[in-house]
Design a protein around this motif. Structure first.
Motif, PDB file in Angstrom:
ATOM      1  N   ARG A 197       1.087  -1.605   0.383  1.00 27.26           N
ATOM      2  CA  ARG A 197       0.220   0.257  -0.084  1.00 27.26           C
ATOM      3  C   ARG A 197       0.756   1.502   0.195  1.00 27.26           C
ATOM      4  O   ARG A 197       0.278   2.152  -0.654  1.00 27.26           O
ATOM      5  N   THR A 207      -2.537  -5.701  -8.103  1.00 32.89           N
ATOM      6  CA  THR A 207      -3.970  -5.991  -8.024  1.00 32.89           C
ATOM      7  C   THR A 207      -4.165  -5.885  -9.530  1.00 32.89           C
ATOM      8  O   THR A 207      -5.112  -7.455  -9.787  1.00 32.89           O
ATOM      9  N   ARG A 208      -3.512  -5.701 -10.591  1.00 28.83           N
ATOM     10  CA  ARG A 208      -3.924  -5.777 -11.578  1.00 28.83           C
ATOM     11  C   ARG A 208      -3.280  -7.416 -11.992  1.00 28.83           C
ATOM     12  O   ARG A 208      -4.293  -8.336 -12.988  1.00 28.83           O
ATOM     13  N   ASN A 211      -6.037 -10.025 -10.841  1.00 32.50           N
ATOM     14  CA  ASN A 211      -6.445  -9.989 -11.156  1.00 32.50           C
ATOM     15  C   ASN A 211      -7.225 -10.765 -12.547  1.00 32.50           C
ATOM     16  O   ASN A 211      -8.080 -12.089 -12.655  1.00 32.50           O
ATOM     17  N   THR A 216      -9.913 -11.952  -7.255  1.00 33.84           N
ATOM     18  CA  THR A 216     -10.140 -10.667  -7.469  1.00 33.84           C
ATOM     19  C   THR A 216     -10.534  -9.892  -6.040  1.00 33.84           C
ATOM     20  O   THR A 216     -11.285  -9.346  -5.662  1.00 33.84           O
ATOM     21  N   ILE A 218      -9.545  -8.909  -3.194  1.00 31.18           N
ATOM     22  CA  ILE A 218      -8.507  -8.334  -3.518  1.00 31.18           C
ATOM     23  C   ILE A 218      -9.452  -7.268  -1.110  1.00 31.18           C
ATOM     24  O   ILE A 218     -10.415  -6.711  -1.728  1.00 31.18           O
ATOM     25  N   ARG A 220      -8.281  -5.004   2.039  1.00 29.70           N
ATOM     26  CA  ARG A 220      -7.774  -4.103   3.137  1.00 29.70           C
ATOM     27  C   ARG A 220      -8.049  -4.429   4.576  1.00 29.70           C
ATOM     28  O   ARG A 220      -8.779  -5.002   5.376  1.00 29.70           O
TER      29      ARG A 220
END
Length: 305
Positions: A197, A207-208, A211, A216, A218, A220
């Motif tokens: 982060r 993240t990409r 995915n 997908t 994910i 926090r």
């Protein structure tokens, strides 16, 4: 009250230009880090320095009153540095900074290596790789340790460490029965990537990549930029899967250690290792020779038993 000299330089640049983009270009940084540093300075000084709207930037009464004292402080700092150099005849120390989010055992090794250099050197941990990059391009660092990828075209870099990916799970998680996992094994699981982060570029790329592999969900776990202990607590309590770097001797590796957790490497054929590099500004070719020396010393040190 401690005032950061670099932030004073940023304040004067924005006051001269009355435009954040032009000031950022002058300082050879991007507008977001500049805006962040100005806000931090405003917090230190106790009030806003600029009135900002869509069309213009203006000094506030506080900014107007502090501008000349800030210029005077910067002149005195520059004069002091020049006088010290004349008196001692010593070369200015090489300024080496590192992202605080690299594996802690590697940071300790880098700091020891820097201390052993035959030239005067200063070592610091400015924060995220983005903050290290901002200090490099603004001329406040000569060499910086960053995570790749780096999108700043003004930098060159040399990779000095590669770390396989890993997952951290609770000791009784079904994945804990394995000594190696594929990234696809995380489909249909709630996955944590909060370690990335502090670096928005790395976070977005990670993240990409997840995915694209069908991962997908994910989640926090912390609002902090560090928060490793909070993240570990939630991984344990909610039986989440944390995607981290496989560095068992690092601080985060020790957090995710038995008996409460298991740290499991990810098959590199399914997930590329993370890369850490020493970077320098292309316009400062003298830094390259020192990077080569540092990289060689780090390689030798890591090879020792």
């Amino acid at each position: 009250m401690g005032i950061d000299i670099t932030r004073l330089r940023y304040f004067v640049a924005v006051a001269d230009e009355l435009h954040f983009k032009r000031a950022a270009d002058r300082l050879m940084i991007t507008p977001p880090p500049l805006s962040k540093q100005i806000k931090l300075l405003e917090r230190e000084l106790g009030g806003p320095l600029f009135e900002r709207n869509y069309h213009e930037v203006r000094l506030t009464p506080l900014g107007t009153q502090l501008l000349e004292p800030a210029r005077d402080i910067l002149r005195r700092v520059d004069d002091l540095s020049a006088a010290a150099a004349r008196i001692t005849g010593a070369a200015a120390p090489v300024r080496i900074g590192a992202t605080a989010y690299a594996p802690s055992d590697f940071l300790a090794l880098l700091e020891t290596t820097v201390a052993a250099l035959p030239v005067p050197a200063e070592f610091s941990l400015p924060g995220s790789a983005a903050e290290v990059t901002a200090k490099l391009v603004s001329g406040n660092l000569d060499i910086g340790l960053i995570h790749l990828p780096s999108s700043d075209k003004r930098l060159q870099h040399r990779v000095v460490a590669r770390y396989p990916g890993a997952i951290a799970v609770r000791y009784d998680d079904p994945l804990a029965a394995h000594d190696l996992v594929t990234i696809e094994a995380l489909r249909d699981r709630d996955v944590v990537i909060d370690f990335a982060r502090p670096n928005p570029v790395v976070l977005a790329g990670l993240t990409r990549s997840l995915n694209a592999r069908g991962i997908t969900r994910i989640v926090r776990t912390t609002n902090q930029l560090g928060g490793e202990l909070e993240m570990a607590t939630q991984v344990f309590n909610r039986q989440l899967v944390a995607v981290v770097t496989y560095a068992p001797a690092s601080f985060i590796g020790r957090i995710f250690s038995p008996p409460e957790f298991k740290l499991i490497p990810i098959d590199e054929s399914t997930w590329a290792p993370a890369q850490i590099a020493l970077a320098w500004v292309t316009a400062q070719p003298d830094a390259e020779a020192l990077v080569d020396q540092l990289a060689g010393e780090l390689e030798l040190a890591r090879a020792r038993p």
